[in-house]
Structures are given as structure tokens and as C-alpha cells.
Design a protein around this motif. Structure first.
Motif, short mmCIF file in Angstrom:
data_model
loop_
_atom_site.label_atom_id
_atom_site.label_comp_id
_atom_site.label_asym_id
_atom_site.label_seq_id
_atom_site.Cartn_x
_atom_site.Cartn_y
_atom_site.Cartn_z
N GLY A 19 0.83 -1.19 -0.07
CA GLY A 19 0.06 -0.01 -0.01
C GLY A 19 0.66 1.25 0.17
O GLY A 19 0.25 2.34 -0.25
N ALA A 20 2.13 1.23 0.21
CA ALA A 20 3.01 2.18 0.33
C ALA A 20 3.25 2.96 -1.04
O ALA A 20 3.43 1.98 -2.16
CB ALA A 20 4.32 1.93 1.14
N THR A 21 3.30 3.95 -1.32
CA THR A 21 3.82 4.63 -2.53
C THR A 21 5.33 4.39 -2.93
O THR A 21 6.12 4.33 -1.90
CB THR A 21 3.67 6.24 -2.61
OG1 THR A 21 2.42 6.63 -2.08
CG2 THR A 21 4.09 6.84 -3.78
N CYS A 22 5.51 3.88 -4.04
CA CYS A 22 6.63 3.54 -4.62
C CYS A 22 6.96 3.88 -6.25
O CYS A 22 6.25 4.29 -6.76
CB CYS A 22 6.43 1.87 -4.44
SG CYS A 22 5.35 1.10 -5.44
N CYS A 49 3.08 -0.39 -3.32
CA CYS A 49 3.57 -1.77 -3.18
C CYS A 49 2.45 -2.53 -3.06
O CYS A 49 1.38 -2.40 -2.52
CB CYS A 49 4.50 -1.48 -1.84
SG CYS A 49 6.03 -0.66 -1.93
N THR A 50 2.89 -3.92 -3.64
CA THR A 50 1.60 -4.80 -3.72
C THR A 50 2.56 -6.24 -3.41
O THR A 50 3.74 -6.38 -3.08
CB THR A 50 0.93 -4.94 -5.08
OG1 THR A 50 -0.05 -6.05 -4.83
CG2 THR A 50 1.99 -5.12 -6.11
N GLY A 51 1.69 -7.26 -3.47
CA GLY A 51 2.41 -8.62 -3.20
C GLY A 51 1.58 -9.99 -4.16
O GLY A 51 0.47 -9.59 -4.69
N VAL A 52 2.20 -10.84 -3.81
CA VAL A 52 1.40 -12.20 -4.52
C VAL A 52 0.21 -12.48 -3.94
O VAL A 52 -0.05 -12.33 -2.70
CB VAL A 52 2.41 -13.37 -4.20
CG1 VAL A 52 1.85 -14.72 -4.79
CG2 VAL A 52 3.75 -13.23 -5.12
N CYS A 53 -0.92 -12.92 -4.48
CA CYS A 53 -2.03 -13.60 -4.07
C CYS A 53 -2.64 -14.48 -5.00
O CYS A 53 -2.02 -14.83 -6.32
CB CYS A 53 -3.20 -12.37 -3.96
SG CYS A 53 -3.52 -11.58 -5.59
N PHE A 54 -3.32 -15.48 -4.39
CA PHE A 54 -4.18 -16.62 -5.13
C PHE A 54 -5.55 -16.15 -5.07
O PHE A 54 -6.25 -17.17 -5.96
CB PHE A 54 -3.71 -17.76 -4.99
CG PHE A 54 -2.13 -18.24 -5.38
CD1 PHE A 54 -2.15 -18.82 -6.53
CD2 PHE A 54 -1.15 -17.79 -4.76
CE1 PHE A 54 -0.90 -19.07 -7.16
CE2 PHE A 54 0.02 -18.04 -5.34
CZ PHE A 54 0.19 -18.72 -6.55
N THR A 55 -6.12 -15.93 -3.98
CA THR A 55 -7.48 -15.67 -3.97
C THR A 55 -7.71 -14.13 -3.05
O THR A 55 -6.69 -13.77 -2.49
CB THR A 55 -8.24 -16.61 -2.89
OG1 THR A 55 -7.50 -16.72 -1.71
CG2 THR A 55 -7.99 -18.16 -3.50
N ASP A 56 -8.97 -13.65 -2.99
CA ASP A 56 -9.13 -12.38 -2.47
C ASP A 56 -8.96 -12.34 -0.91
O ASP A 56 -8.29 -11.43 -0.14
CB ASP A 56 -10.49 -12.04 -2.42
CG ASP A 56 -10.79 -11.39 -3.80
OD1 ASP A 56 -10.14 -11.18 -4.72
OD2 ASP A 56 -12.12 -11.41 -4.20
N THR A 57 -8.80 -13.61 -0.23
CA THR A 57 -8.55 -13.59 1.51
C THR A 57 -6.92 -13.44 1.46
O THR A 57 -6.54 -13.09 2.54
CB THR A 57 -8.97 -14.97 1.97
OG1 THR A 57 -8.10 -15.97 0.89
CG2 THR A 57 -10.40 -15.33 1.79
N CYS A 72 6.46 -3.14 -6.86
CA CYS A 72 5.87 -1.97 -7.06
C CYS A 72 4.82 -2.18 -8.10
O CYS A 72 5.22 -2.47 -9.33
CB CYS A 72 6.70 -1.02 -7.35
SG CYS A 72 5.87 0.86 -7.29
N ASP A 73 3.46 -1.76 -7.94
CA ASP A 73 2.47 -2.19 -8.85
C ASP A 73 2.71 -0.75 -9.83
O ASP A 73 2.51 -0.03 -9.74
CB ASP A 73 1.10 -2.01 -8.25
CG ASP A 73 0.02 -2.26 -9.29
OD1 ASP A 73 0.16 -1.95 -10.52
OD2 ASP A 73 -1.18 -2.64 -8.88
N PRO A 74 3.04 -1.37 -11.19
CA PRO A 74 3.35 -0.17 -12.30
C PRO A 74 2.09 0.97 -12.47
O PRO A 74 2.26 1.67 -13.23
CB PRO A 74 3.79 -0.87 -13.40
CG PRO A 74 3.09 -2.32 -13.22
CD PRO A 74 3.00 -2.49 -11.97
N THR A 75 0.83 0.25 -12.23
CA THR A 75 -0.33 1.00 -12.42
C THR A 75 -0.61 2.01 -11.43
O THR A 75 -0.77 3.30 -11.64
CB THR A 75 -1.62 0.20 -12.75
OG1 THR A 75 -1.36 -0.73 -13.85
CG2 THR A 75 -2.73 0.88 -12.80
N SER A 76 -0.80 1.41 -10.15
CA SER A 76 -1.00 2.28 -8.92
C SER A 76 0.21 2.98 -8.57
O SER A 76 -0.05 4.02 -7.36
CB SER A 76 -1.90 1.52 -8.02
OG SER A 76 -1.05 0.67 -7.39
N ASN A 77 1.49 2.57 -8.70
CA ASN A 77 2.56 3.04 -8.01
C ASN A 77 2.58 2.83 -6.59
O ASN A 77 2.90 3.92 -5.58
CB ASN A 77 2.87 4.48 -8.27
CG ASN A 77 3.47 4.64 -9.76
OD1 ASN A 77 3.81 3.79 -10.40
ND2 ASN A 77 2.96 5.95 -10.35
#
Length: 415
Positions: free
Chosen positions: A355-358, A376-384, A369-374
């Protein structure tokens, strides 16, 4: 059947983005050091699936209701109260509708006489019970339901429309060369009825129609590693191997007890699917080595996860699966071209939380770093996997490009 083994490469290399960066994409050792199950190529005589007609001459497969071979009504005709669907050759019950008195065909209900017809056509001296029915498909209907064609996320109930980059060329073509609604998954039980979890090997697992990848659509409830004495219909994945065990995807070596059954664990390798589309390098319930994640290793076969980069790297669904200074990162095993991408516990590169700006050009995040939202994000396989991170975030895909070449569509948490 034992897979061929390759000597592992020593060391690792970093892949930096051109237009967008995943700071976690790294090259790891390439040898699989594991085993591939021999997949059974037969289905019980009283069970059939779509595709080329598997039934005896004069019969067709009733893929909508009973998944059994029934007399072809184009030549045999139908009994009173039923109408022949000339396209499929199956007799369907008819009811009077409101559209000018024309009959409407119901595919979700089976009359007592229909059931009797099926039993009469399939019973033999050696069969003491009627054929097993898989039940109706309970998914949301098109438009908007899983497997429905779509032109964007907003057209899907799941808010996820996948394209060729997301699922790969083979699966995309099997789906009719069209984008379709799907949802992320770790195991097949995460998917709606009538769909199974498919590992792309390119940064995501998605719920798909099992017939697209040569699997049975009569899914049971058993997990990967469970025995499947009745064949594929025992397994939630619709896939049973030659040794009589269900095969399914997974996403976490640390949580393998929840995702896999029997003596299997969540391990990396070429998924032992029923056709070439379903044999991507990914995590599935299989057999690995004895060394736990983080242990020193020299070859993949030493590790429970079957993945080594000087230390065993467990499969993971988010950073909570990883210990010490590791986080859940996307890594690239340097095995084939194009290289596969998998999620594994790897030494953390940055310090910023989700969630931090990067800045996508720097290794600032614990994940990437998510290139769309700038952000920080991470791996996931489901919404949980995204719950408890940033309010309202869910598991969705994001397209990225890497300097080593090519673009990938990976699953990550985001708005």
C-alpha cells in the motif's frame, strides 16, 4: 514416470523492468528433480465428457445433465414429452412456455422417465447400480458468469476478464480464442461448480472449464493426493493420475496440509495434466525432498518444494507463508523459453509495506511495485490473501514487462 533431471545453475540474476518492473523477478535454479505422474487415459464406461464423441455407435454423450451415453435421438427418436435436440442428439424434456406456445427446453431438470432411459441404455450384467450423475451446473449464467466471454472486467461478476496473456495461448485457443470471465484460485475447491483451477505457469492460477484442458467435468470433492478409485469424477480437479490419486494445483508449501491430502505436499514441477496445455511449470500436490524451506541445498530434489536457489524456496500464496527475512516473491526458474513465473519465498528486497507509494524503477517494496497504481503490492491467489492489507483490495491481475524479454500477467493485490 520419472522426469528428466538437469544439473542446476549456480547463482541467480535479477530481471529489471522496461516499462514496468517487478523487482522480485529473479532467476533461480532450473532442475525440477521431481516426478511426473502417468495420467490415466480412460474413463469408466458409464461416464462421458464433451469433445469428440466417446460413445458407442448410435449413442451420444449427454454433457448437459447426466454425462452418460444415450441413444442418438436423430435416429432413435424420443418418447412422449421429450424433444430431440438435433444439434446434440439428446432427448430433452419439454414444457409449454409463454412465447407463443412454443416449447422451451429445460437442461437443469431430469424426469423419472429420463433417468430410467439412461439406466436402461447403460446397464450391463456386470453393473449393479445406475450411472452416477454430476448434478446441474450451479454457476452464474452468461453474461457475467465464470467461462462467459467478456470485453472487460466490468462485464464479469467476478470483476476479472482474462485474456491470452493471462492464461496462455493454448488455453485461450481452447476457450474459443476469446477473453472470458474467471477468478483467481489456489486449488480447485476455490472455483465455482463446473470449473477447476488451472495453473498457467506465467504468474497466475485461474478457474476454467475443465473440458478446455482435457479434464473430467464431473468433479467430486477429493483434494490433490487423495485416492480416486472411481476415476477423475472422484476429484474436485477432475484429474486422476495413473496411480489412482487426484492431482490438483496448490500454492503454499507451508499450508500444504490444508491444500493437499495423503503424503503429498505443495511442490514445484511440470503439472501432470491430461493434455499439453495443462503441463505448465507450477505448484501442485506432489512429492518433494526432505529439506524444509530455508535449508541449504544444491539441487532441487533435496527440497520439500522441489525448488532450490542455494536454499530451499517454498511455494507461497502471500508473505505470511514465509519466515525470517523472506517474502513471497515472483521468481523465474531459468528452464525454458519463455521462462515460467512462480511464487516462492525469497529474500526480501525492500522495506516498504503493501500500500505504500513506490517507484517501479527501484527495489523499495517487500513485495514489488504495482506499475499501474505506484503502490507496493504482493502475490495472491484468492481475495483472502489480500485481506488485512489495504482496505478494499482484492486479488487481480496486472500486466508487467521485464528487461529479459516479454510481458507477463501476474496476480497481485490491488484496488
Amino acid at each position: 514416470m520419472t522426469a528428466g533431471r538437469r544439473r542446476p545453475r549456480q547463482g541467480a540474476r535479477r530481471s529489471h523492468a522496461v516499462a514496468a518492473l517487478i523487482s522480485a523477478l529473479v532467476a533461480v535454479l532450473g532442475a525440477t528433480g521431481g516426478c511426473e505422474f502417468a495420467i490415466g487415459d480412460t474413463v469408466p464406461a458409464f461416464y462421458c465428457n464433451g469433445g469428440p464423441n466417446p460413445c458407442p455407435p448410435g449413442q451420444v454423450c449427454d454433457t448437459q445433465r447426466t454425462h452418460t451415453c444415450v441413444p442418438n435421438c436423430n435416429t432413435a427418436g424420443c418418447s412422449s414429452g421429450k424433444t430431440c435436440d438435433q444439434g446434440t442428439g439428446v432427448c430433452l424434456p419439454t414444457t409449454m412456455g409463454d412465447s407463443g406456445g412454443m416449447p422451451e427446453v429445460s437442461v437443469n431438470e431430469t424426469s423419472d422417465q429420463d433417468a430410467a432411459d439412461v439406466v436402461d441404455s447403460m446397464m450391463t450384467e456386470d453393473e449393479g447400480s445406475p450411472p452416477m450423475e454430476t448434478g446441474p451446473d450451479t454457476m452464474n449464467p452468461c453474461p457475467g458468469g465464470i467461462k462467459c466471454s467478456c470485453g472487460g472486467d466490468s462485464q464479469c461478476n467476478s470483476k476479472l476478464c482474462v485474456d491470452q496473456l493471462s492464461v496462455g495461448t493454448g488455453l485461450y485457443q481452447a476457450a474459443g480464442s476469446t477473453n472470458f470471465c474467471s477468478q483467481p484460485c489456489c486449488i480447485s475447491a476455490d472455483c465455482p461448480a463446473g470449473t477447476v483451477c488451472y495453473a498457467t505457469g506465467q504468474g497466475g492460477n485461474y478457474c476454467v472449464d475443465p473440458t478446455w484442458i482435457g479434464r473430467s467435468s464431473g468433479s467430486g470433492a477429493k483434494q490433490g493426493g487423495d485416492t480416486c478409485s472411481l476415476g477423475p469424477r472422484d476429484c474436485r480437479s477432475g484429474l486422476c493420475d495413473g496411480s489412482g490419486h487426484c492431482v490438483d494445483t496448490c500454492c503454499s508449501t507451508g499450508q500444504a496440509a490444508n491444500e493437499c491430502a495423503g503424503s503429498t505436499t505443495c511442490t514445484f514441477g511440470n503439472f501432470p495434466g491430461a493434455n499439453s496445455i495443462d503441463k505448465n511449470f507450477a505448484a501442485y500436490c506432489g512429492s518433494g525432498g526432505n529439506s524444509a524451506g530455508g535449508s541449504s541445498c544444491s539441487v532441487n530434489s533435496e527440497c520439500q518444494s522441489n525448488l532450490c536457489n542455494t536454499r530451499c524456496a517454498n511455494a507461497c500464496r502471500n508473505t505470511s507463508d514465509c519466515t525470517g527475512s523472506n517474502s513471497c516473491e515472483y521468481v523465474i526458474p531459468t528452464m525454458t523459453t519463455p521462462a515460467p513465473i512462480v511464487a516462492a519465498c525469497y529474500p526480501v528486497q525492500g522495506s516498504l509495506a503493501m500500500g505504500a507509494t513506490c517507484d517501479p524503477s527501484n527495489d523499495q517494496c517487500k513485495g514489488f511495485c504495482d506499475p499501474t497504481s505506484n503502490q507496493c503490492t504482493g502475490v495472491c491467489f484468492t481475495d483472502t490473501d489480500c485481506s488485512g492489507t489495504v482496505g478494499g483490495w482484492r486479488c487481480r491481475n496486472e500486466t508487467v514487462a521485464v528487461q529479459a524479454g516479454g510481458s507477463y500477467s501476474v496476480l497481485c493485490c490491488g484496488p
